[in-house]
Design a protein around this motif. Sequence first.
Motif, PDB file in Angstrom:
ATOM      1  N   TYR A  84       4.481 -12.328  -4.234  1.00  0.00           N
ATOM      2  CA  TYR A  84       3.661 -12.804  -3.122  1.00  0.00           C
ATOM      3  C   TYR A  84       3.537 -14.159  -3.606  1.00  0.00           C
ATOM      4  CZ  TYR A  84       0.712 -11.641   0.970  1.00  0.00           C
ATOM      5  OH  TYR A  84       0.451 -11.517   2.373  1.00  0.00           O
ATOM      6  N   THR A  87       7.561 -15.596  -2.879  1.00  0.00           N
ATOM      7  CA  THR A  87       7.912 -15.756  -0.945  1.00  0.00           C
ATOM      8  C   THR A  87       6.705 -16.604  -0.170  1.00  0.00           C
ATOM      9  OG1 THR A  87       8.202 -12.873  -1.546  1.00  0.00           O
ATOM     10  CG2 THR A  87       8.068 -14.020   0.913  1.00  0.00           C
ATOM     11  N   PHE A 221      10.698 -13.148   4.303  1.00  0.00           N
ATOM     12  CA  PHE A 221       9.803 -11.502   4.028  1.00  0.00           C
ATOM     13  C   PHE A 221       9.851 -10.902   4.358  1.00  0.00           C
ATOM     14  CE2 PHE A 221       5.485 -14.638   4.027  1.00  0.00           C
ATOM     15  CZ  PHE A 221       5.152 -14.306   2.954  1.00  0.00           C
ATOM     16  N   VAL A 239       8.509 -10.461  -2.649  1.00  0.00           N
ATOM     17  CA  VAL A 239       8.483  -8.590  -2.022  1.00  0.00           C
ATOM     18  C   VAL A 239       9.030  -8.034  -1.441  1.00  0.00           C
ATOM     19  CG1 VAL A 239       5.653  -9.737  -1.989  1.00  0.00           C
ATOM     20  CG2 VAL A 239       7.815 -10.251   0.394  1.00  0.00           C
ATOM     21  N   ILE A 265       2.181  -7.666   3.044  1.00  0.00           N
ATOM     22  CA  ILE A 265       3.157  -8.397   3.567  1.00  0.00           C
ATOM     23  C   ILE A 265       2.617  -8.727   5.010  1.00  0.00           C
ATOM     24  CG2 ILE A 265       5.529  -8.793   4.048  1.00  0.00           C
ATOM     25  CD1 ILE A 265       6.429  -7.285   2.589  1.00  0.00           C
TER      26      ILE A 265
END
Length: 291
Positions: A84, A87, A221, A239, A265
């Motif tokens: 995470y 990203t 993402f 992710v 997300i």
Amino acid sequence: MIKMAEQIKVKKQSSIKRNRFLKHFFTYLYMILLSIIIIYPLLITTMTAFKSSDVVAFTLDFSGPWTLNNFKELFTDTLYGTWYGNTLIISIFTMFVQVAVITLAGYTYSRYNFAGKKWSLTFFLVVQMVPTMAALTAYYVLGMLLNGLDHDWFLILIYIGGGIPMNTWLMKGYFDTVPYDFDESAKLDGAGNFTIFWKIVMPLVKPMIAVQALWAFMGPFGDYMTARYLLREEENLTVAVGLQEFISDPKNQQVALFAAGAILIALPICALFFYLQRYFVTGLTAGGAKG
């Protein structure tokens, strides 16, 4: 004759009402079907995210028990937090650099004439026609030459470069809608080129800049193929690639963890959307008064 005219008028009004009813009916029917297509998979993912971790398939089940253990397990038993963070870093850098580049490029193509302007715009279109799949091998070779494989900075450059051609066209088109009279009026008042760009034209194109920022932020993402091809070490994954690891093994699919990670997300994307939403409206009028 009067009765006939009245009958024709009544029939015409009846036909207008019928057409209006059919138009509204099919419009709302389309909207309902579109809402179902969008909401149904989102609802399944959300329901699965709050189920126990032994769920073996995505299911739309409103019965309990519900749990938050999947979200906790993501950050305690997996590398999801690292993915995470990777990203977010990639998305933020991509957004700022790409928006800055395409805004300056779009303004330049819209307001100035220079040698190669037409050919470079055509080149942008040709480059955009090349699918990402066809360029993966070239990206890989370039990454080997620059020692950029498995590095965030190289993936950022790929995302920025891939977004410049078409988005420059979009920004140029939006800049073209701003009347050049604003520029001329500002020049008569003694404003320089940078002042015209920053204080006169920029406020008018805020809606498109906001859209471009949102697109650039969302890209990393949702991208799987490019990141999967260029990233190797597990701690360097994004992710999209990391979540795939949860369901890649047919014998051990962690569906609930995948669903929980997919829901998370959406949080930064939604936050950015609601933050930028004000620019979709205010940008339409902010620069008009200055012009």
